[in-house]
Design an enzyme around this catalytic site. Structure first.
Site, mmCIF file in Angstrom:
data_model
loop_
_atom_site.group_PDB
_atom_site.id
_atom_site.type_symbol
_atom_site.label_atom_id
_atom_site.label_comp_id
_atom_site.label_asym_id
_atom_site.label_seq_id
_atom_site.Cartn_x
_atom_site.Cartn_y
_atom_site.Cartn_z
ATOM 1 N N LYS A 22 9.290 -25.113 24.627
ATOM 2 C CA LYS A 22 8.623 -25.455 23.366
ATOM 3 C C LYS A 22 7.710 -24.319 22.917
ATOM 4 C CE LYS A 22 4.712 -28.228 23.631
ATOM 5 N NZ LYS A 22 3.536 -27.729 22.923
ATOM 6 N N ASN A 23 6.844 -23.863 23.839
ATOM 7 C CA ASN A 23 5.817 -22.905 23.431
ATOM 8 C C ASN A 23 6.330 -21.482 23.268
ATOM 9 O OD1 ASN A 23 3.944 -24.910 23.195
ATOM 10 N ND2 ASN A 23 3.059 -24.618 25.235
ATOM 11 N N CYS A 116 -2.968 -31.921 19.891
ATOM 12 C CA CYS A 116 -3.444 -33.043 20.701
ATOM 13 C C CYS A 116 -4.931 -32.971 20.945
ATOM 14 C CB CYS A 116 -2.643 -33.219 21.981
ATOM 15 S SG CYS A 116 -1.978 -31.798 22.773
ATOM 16 N N ARG A 121 -10.710 -26.895 20.701
ATOM 17 C CA ARG A 121 -9.708 -25.916 20.299
ATOM 18 C C ARG A 121 -10.121 -25.074 19.083
ATOM 19 N NH1 ARG A 121 -3.826 -28.148 21.684
ATOM 20 N NH2 ARG A 121 -3.643 -26.043 22.460
ATOM 21 N N ASP A 303 -1.225 -27.205 31.717
ATOM 22 C CA ASP A 303 -0.231 -28.169 31.242
ATOM 23 C C ASP A 303 0.418 -28.959 32.377
ATOM 24 O OD1 ASP A 303 -0.778 -27.344 28.685
ATOM 25 O OD2 ASP A 303 0.924 -25.980 28.547
ATOM 26 N N ARG A 396 6.725 -35.048 21.369
ATOM 27 C CA ARG A 396 6.272 -33.747 20.866
ATOM 28 C C ARG A 396 6.832 -32.623 21.727
ATOM 29 N NH1 ARG A 396 0.594 -32.728 21.261
ATOM 30 N NH2 ARG A 396 1.483 -30.706 20.879
HETATM 31 N N1 EPU Z 1 -10.085 -20.648 22.871
HETATM 32 C C1 EPU Z 1 -11.235 -20.339 22.195
HETATM 33 N N2 EPU Z 1 -11.119 -19.791 20.951
HETATM 34 C C2 EPU Z 1 -9.917 -19.545 20.374
HETATM 35 C C3 EPU Z 1 -8.739 -19.870 21.072
HETATM 36 C C4 EPU Z 1 -8.858 -20.423 22.334
HETATM 37 O O1 EPU Z 1 -12.332 -20.546 22.686
HETATM 38 O O2 EPU Z 1 -9.900 -19.021 19.247
HETATM 39 C C5 EPU Z 1 -10.194 -21.237 24.211
HETATM 40 C C6 EPU Z 1 -9.603 -22.651 24.278
HETATM 41 O O3 EPU Z 1 -10.539 -23.606 23.845
HETATM 42 C C7 EPU Z 1 -9.255 -22.772 25.740
HETATM 43 C C8 EPU Z 1 -8.829 -21.347 26.118
HETATM 44 O O4 EPU Z 1 -9.369 -20.489 25.113
HETATM 45 O O5 EPU Z 1 -10.393 -23.087 26.482
HETATM 46 C C9 EPU Z 1 -7.343 -21.132 26.191
HETATM 47 O O6 EPU Z 1 -6.711 -21.654 25.022
HETATM 48 P P1 EPU Z 1 -5.433 -20.965 24.390
HETATM 49 O O7 EPU Z 1 -5.796 -20.362 23.091
HETATM 50 O O8 EPU Z 1 -4.759 -20.090 25.403
HETATM 51 O O9 EPU Z 1 -4.526 -22.222 24.110
HETATM 52 P P2 EPU Z 1 -3.527 -22.325 22.923
HETATM 53 O O10 EPU Z 1 -2.968 -20.988 22.648
HETATM 54 O O11 EPU Z 1 -4.130 -23.091 21.818
HETATM 55 C C10 EPU Z 1 -1.359 -22.666 24.356
HETATM 56 C C11 EPU Z 1 -0.329 -23.753 24.485
HETATM 57 C C12 EPU Z 1 -0.939 -24.951 25.185
HETATM 58 C C13 EPU Z 1 -1.438 -24.519 26.556
HETATM 59 C C14 EPU Z 1 -2.428 -23.353 26.409
HETATM 60 C C15 EPU Z 1 -2.881 -22.764 27.732
HETATM 61 C C16 EPU Z 1 0.997 -23.378 22.512
HETATM 62 C C17 EPU Z 1 1.430 -23.883 21.194
HETATM 63 N N3 EPU Z 1 0.131 -24.134 23.157
HETATM 64 O O12 EPU Z 1 -2.410 -23.231 23.568
HETATM 65 O O13 EPU Z 1 0.098 -25.899 25.341
HETATM 66 O O14 EPU Z 1 -2.085 -25.584 27.195
HETATM 67 O O15 EPU Z 1 -1.826 -22.281 25.649
HETATM 68 O O16 EPU Z 1 -1.796 -22.347 28.466
HETATM 69 O O17 EPU Z 1 1.453 -22.348 22.955
HETATM 70 C C18 EPU Z 1 1.013 -28.039 25.602
HETATM 71 O O18 EPU Z 1 2.141 -27.522 25.536
HETATM 72 O O19 EPU Z 1 0.844 -29.244 25.954
HETATM 73 C C19 EPU Z 1 -0.155 -27.247 25.279
HETATM 74 C C20 EPU Z 1 -1.332 -27.792 25.006
#
Ligand code: EPU
Length: 416
Positions: A22-23, A116, A121, A303, A396
């Site tokens: 998915k990601n 979610c 976030r 995850d 999802r």
């Molecule tokens: N963070 C910030 N500021 C930002 C972005 C992130 O503080 O601008 C923090 C987040 O709050 C968190 C950490 O950095 O504490 C890591 O978050 P990250 O940005 O890596 O998460 P994401 O990119 O929003 C992706 C996956 C998630 C997965 C995370 C971590 C996608 C679409 N989503 O999210 O997947 O948990 O990386 O590996 O790629 C899932 O598939 O269920 C899912 C939630």
């Protein structure tokens, strides 16, 4: 709104196939905005999050043709408009449209992306990184406007590691002529798969440790790419086999991307056999407790934290779980308590789980995607009938999960 009804404790046997990541697939659909011609993707899962990102781009004029897991994308007629705010608010991953739309049209406005309820976030890392590259970012009332007014050389140095922020910059930078460096980048397998896609399209990208150097081009060409298998889905099914104490073979996956989980299995005494593209879990009647602390890849994935928490309720002794990435990702443990799970919360991101405890069927809420899949496994372990509301949370990220589980003997049905 539908729900899953599960009759637990049925013997499971056979093979469960893993579908595409998915990601990774979502980001390649976003990348199709950057290329001229028709992007062809294979191994694209048919899940709600993919349908949502497709709906956003369709509304902007992109054409999609799907047959099973094969997807063709033509973004040549894409209009220089903004993504539909309601659709963007429905999916967190829509944030990765910023990089490609900005590179293509010079400006884009989006509301805060949804997703979610696993934490606040924020998108500050994305905003700061774009500003480092000369992009003007203004924040209105729940709307962010990005304008590529002039180019600054960067580098982008992330203060925290973020998967989608790394990908957003990768996508943007791949379509710029100037060399751009990202430091402290995420190196999740899905990020590396996106790099393979962008390299095939014509960008020159080098990765060393957590530094990514990109030499982009305005002439990215359309490519054909096979999306990597979903390591989180594979891990979920591996945990399902261990937690229900069944011999199951997980196929069409890459065990090398699950090293952190398999190391824990070995320490716990859970037997498995791995091949190039499969993992066989051998039923172990007893396995031991362990501590888990989530981290960026190659650490233990957030995850898989919730299915692992459930597995620990079946382990001998006391385990401790620490969720380091998201603030609200232990909610499933409250649902587990309703089934008989022995859980003690130490703080909102840390809990102790003691086992093994028998679980009993209950009426549960699937709070988010991974929590939903976890409760589904809990229902398979439990004595009696479990009802899980909001099946759409599970849809999802897991395509037709009930069909794949029924094929190995599970008693699970979906009711509307
Ligand atoms: N963070 C910030 N500021 C930002 C972005 C992130 O503080 O601008 C923090 C987040 O709050 C968190 C950490 O950095 O504490 C890591 O978050 P990250 O940005 O890596 O998460 P994401 O990119 O929003 C992706 C996956 C998630 C997965 C995370 C971590 C996608 C679409 N989503 O999210 O997947 O948990 O990386 O590996 O790629 C899932 O598939 O269920 C899912 C939630």
């Amino acid at each position: 709104m539908s729900k899953f009804i599960i009759e637990g404790q049925k013997p499971l046997v056979g093979e469960i196939p893993v579908y595409g990541a998915k990601n990774a697939a979502i980001k390649m659909i976003a990348a199709s905005v950057l290329v001229s011609g028709v992007t062809i993707l294979d191994n694209v899962p048919d899940i709600l999050d993919i349908q949502k990102i497709i709906a956003i781009l369709e509304k902007m004029g992109a054409k999609f043709q799907r047959s099973s897991h094969h997807l063709e994308i033509d973004t040549r007629a894409l209009k220089a408009s903004n993504p539909d705010p309601t659709l963007v608010a429905a999916i967190r991953a829509s944030i990765v449209l910023v990089g490609p739309l900005l590179a293509r049209f010079g400006t884009v406005s989006i509301p805060h992306p949804g997703g979610c309820t696993i934490g606040s976030r924020p998108i500050d890392l994305h905003i700061k990184a774009f500003r480092d590259l000369g992009v003007e970012v203004t924040e209105g009332k729940n709307i962010y406007t990005f304008r590529a007014t002039h180019q600054a050389p960067g580098p982008v140095v992330f203060s925290n590691i973020s998967v989608t922020a790394t990908e957003n910059i990768l996508l943007f930078a791949s379509a710029q002529e100037e060399k751009i460096t990202i430091k402290n980048a995420a190196i999740e397998p899905e990020v590396l798969d996106l790099i393979v896609f962008l390299s095939q399209a014509g960008a020159k990208i080098a990765v060393q440790d957590r530094t990514i150097k990109i030499e982009g081009t305005k002439n990215l060409k359309a490519v054909k790419h096979r999306v990597i298998p979903d390591r989180i889905e594979a891990g979920t099914f591996a945990i399902l086999a261990a937690a229900t104490k069944n011999d199951l073979k997980i196929t069409q996956m890459n065990p090398k991307q699950l090293t952190a989980l398999l190391e824990k299995f070995s320490q716990m005494g859970i037997a498995f056999k791995q091949g190039e593209d499969f993992l066989e879990i051998k039923s172990s009647e007893h396995f031991s407790s362990i501590n888990i602390s989530t981290a960026e890849y190659p650490g233990f994935p957030t995850d898989l934290q919730s299915p692992m928490g459930l597995l620990l309720s079946q382990a001998q002794g006391q385990s401790r779980i620490k969720e380091n990435l998201f603030e609200h990702r232990l909610g499933y443990l409250k649902e587990l308590q309703k089934m008989g799970g022995n859980v003690r919360f130490l703080n909102p991101q840390e809990a102790e789980i003691s086992g093994p405890t028998p679980l009993y069927g209950a009426r549960l809420e699937s709070l988010d995607l991974r929590a939903g899949a976890t409760l589904l496994i809990a229902g398979l372990i439990a004595q009696g009938r479990t009802e899980i509301k909001h099946a759409e949370n599970i849809d999802r990220g897991y395509e037709k999960i009930e069909e794949r589980l029924r094929a190995v003997g599970a008693r699970i049905k979906r009711v509307s």
